[in-house]
Design a protein around this motif. Structure first.
Motif, PDB file in Angstrom:
ATOM      1  N   ALA A 221      18.300  15.243 -24.059  1.00  0.00           N
ATOM      2  CA  ALA A 221      17.968  13.844 -23.784  1.00  0.00           C
ATOM      3  C   ALA A 221      17.895  13.551 -22.283  1.00  0.00           C
ATOM      4  O   ALA A 221      17.246  12.593 -21.875  1.00  0.00           O
ATOM      5  N   ALA A 222      18.562  14.380 -21.476  1.00  0.00           N
ATOM      6  CA  ALA A 222      18.610  14.129 -20.023  1.00  0.00           C
ATOM      7  C   ALA A 222      17.310  14.575 -19.357  1.00  0.00           C
ATOM      8  O   ALA A 222      16.718  15.587 -19.744  1.00  0.00           O
ATOM      9  N   PRO A 223      16.872  13.841 -18.342  1.00  0.00           N
ATOM     10  CA  PRO A 223      15.674  14.268 -17.608  1.00  0.00           C
ATOM     11  C   PRO A 223      15.993  15.529 -16.795  1.00  0.00           C
ATOM     12  O   PRO A 223      17.167  15.782 -16.482  1.00  0.00           O
ATOM     13  N   PRO A 224      14.980  16.326 -16.452  1.00  0.00           N
ATOM     14  CA  PRO A 224      15.245  17.505 -15.627  1.00  0.00           C
ATOM     15  C   PRO A 224      15.952  17.080 -14.334  1.00  0.00           C
ATOM     16  O   PRO A 224      15.641  16.046 -13.752  1.00  0.00           O
ATOM     17  N   GLY A 225      16.920  17.884 -13.924  1.00  0.00           N
ATOM     18  CA  GLY A 225      17.664  17.559 -12.719  1.00  0.00           C
ATOM     19  C   GLY A 225      19.096  18.012 -12.824  1.00  0.00           C
ATOM     20  O   GLY A 225      19.464  18.798 -13.706  1.00  0.00           O
ATOM     21  N   PRO A 226      19.949  17.506 -11.926  1.00  0.00           N
ATOM     22  CA  PRO A 226      21.339  17.980 -11.871  1.00  0.00           C
ATOM     23  C   PRO A 226      22.152  17.701 -13.133  1.00  0.00           C
ATOM     24  O   PRO A 226      23.007  18.501 -13.505  1.00  0.00           O
ATOM     25  N   MET A 227      21.904  16.574 -13.782  1.00  0.00           N
ATOM     26  CA  MET A 227      22.657  16.249 -15.001  1.00  0.00           C
ATOM     27  C   MET A 227      22.371  17.287 -16.082  1.00  0.00           C
ATOM     28  O   MET A 227      23.294  17.817 -16.715  1.00  0.00           O
ATOM     29  N   ARG A 228      21.099  17.547 -16.299  1.00  0.00           N
ATOM     30  CA  ARG A 228      20.728  18.538 -17.317  1.00  0.00           C
ATOM     31  C   ARG A 228      21.287  19.912 -16.946  1.00  0.00           C
ATOM     32  O   ARG A 228      21.819  20.619 -17.789  1.00  0.00           O
ATOM     33  N   ALA A 229      21.177  20.286 -15.690  1.00  0.00           N
ATOM     34  CA  ALA A 229      21.666  21.592 -15.251  1.00  0.00           C
ATOM     35  C   ALA A 229      23.175  21.701 -15.470  1.00  0.00           C
ATOM     36  O   ALA A 229      23.673  22.732 -15.940  1.00  0.00           O
ATOM     37  N   GLY A 230      23.904  20.645 -15.136  1.00  0.00           N
ATOM     38  CA  GLY A 230      25.350  20.656 -15.334  1.00  0.00           C
ATOM     39  C   GLY A 230      25.727  20.804 -16.800  1.00  0.00           C
ATOM     40  O   GLY A 230      26.663  21.536 -17.138  1.00  0.00           O
ATOM     41  N   LEU A 231      25.003  20.129 -17.664  1.00  0.00           N
ATOM     42  CA  LEU A 231      25.266  20.232 -19.099  1.00  0.00           C
ATOM     43  C   LEU A 231      24.972  21.641 -19.600  1.00  0.00           C
ATOM     44  O   LEU A 231      25.715  22.187 -20.424  1.00  0.00           O
ATOM     45  N   GLN A 232      23.909  22.242 -19.093  1.00  0.00           N
ATOM     46  CA  GLN A 232      23.570  23.600 -19.524  1.00  0.00           C
ATOM     47  C   GLN A 232      24.613  24.618 -19.042  1.00  0.00           C
ATOM     48  O   GLN A 232      24.945  25.555 -19.757  1.00  0.00           O
ATOM     49  N   VAL A 233      25.149  24.417 -17.846  1.00  0.00           N
ATOM     50  CA  VAL A 233      26.225  25.292 -17.371  1.00  0.00           C
ATOM     51  C   VAL A 233      27.449  25.139 -18.274  1.00  0.00           C
ATOM     52  O   VAL A 233      28.083  26.124 -18.661  1.00  0.00           O
ATOM     53  N   ARG A 234      27.779  23.905 -18.643  1.00  0.00           N
ATOM     54  CA  ARG A 234      28.910  23.690 -19.560  1.00  0.00           C
ATOM     55  C   ARG A 234      28.666  24.383 -20.896  1.00  0.00           C
ATOM     56  O   ARG A 234      29.577  24.969 -21.475  1.00  0.00           O
ATOM     57  N   MET A 235      27.421  24.283 -21.376  1.00  0.00           N
ATOM     58  CA  MET A 235      27.091  24.938 -22.649  1.00  0.00           C
ATOM     59  C   MET A 235      27.298  26.449 -22.540  1.00  0.00           C
ATOM     60  O   MET A 235      27.821  27.079 -23.466  1.00  0.00           O
TER      61      MET A 235
END
Length: 187
Positions: A154-168
């Motif tokens: 749901a997050a737009p490309p950028g730091p938020m999405r990247a941070g969530l993917q690192v957590r995943m």
């Protein structure tokens, strides 16, 4: 005292509730008599269930006196209609979950309630954060990864999405017992 006597002789329930509520506020603010205020606010709610000023007064006093089960009861009775206000219903459910988990130590009930709140308001970030906390406490890494994946999509490309993917990726590493292929795929 005048409001209490007058409320007993008024035929209109809403007028009686208003008078009783004034008396409760007088006990609370002018006399600092918490128990009399609580008793009178409860009387208001027996006269007119859901009367918002009394509900707010009770919630305030139950928080102040740390009477958590009474606070939950009052909050449950004040949950807005899910159809009319799903965000409000989710907010109240989240507050109740926080009390159940943080104040009463019942993480299972808190997680169930916060999961229900997530269904009411799936895009609410506060609800999502609370759910993340309870899933992490329970060690439900796969469920937590699914919550992060949903937020990531749901997050737009950028730091938020990247941070969530690192957590995943980190959670996949934990959940799979250090299966590097699955963790790498998540990264």
């Amino acid at each position: 005292e005048t409001e209490l006597l007058e409320a007993e002789n008024v035929a209109d329930a809403r007028r009686a509730a208003s008078l009783l509520n004034s008396a409760a506020e007088h006990y609370e603010y002018r006399l600092a008599d918490v128990e009399s205020a609580i008793t009178t606010y409860e009387r208001v709610l027996k006269t007119v269930p859901g009367y918002l000023p009394a509900t707010a007064g009770l919630a305030r006093l139950y928080r102040k006196t740390e009477r958590w089960t009474d606070l939950i009861r009052v909050l449950e009775s004040s949950v807005p209609s899910l159809i009319r206000d799903p965000g409000g219903a989710a907010s109240v459910a989240t507050e109740i979950a926080t009390i159940e988990g943080h104040r009463l130590g019942n993480d299972v009930a808190a997680q169930q309630r916060i999961t229900a709140a997530r269904h009411m308001a799936p895009d609410d970030p506060h609800v999502r954060r609370e759910l993340e906390e309870y899933l992490a406490k329970a060690g439900s890494w796969k469920d937590l990864t699914a919550v992060y994946a949903e937020a990531s999509f749901a997050a737009p490309p950028g730091p938020m999405r990247a941070g969530l993917q690192v957590r995943m990726g980190d959670l996949s590493w934990r959940a799979t017992g250090t299966d590097s292929a699955k963790a790498t795929e998540a990264y």
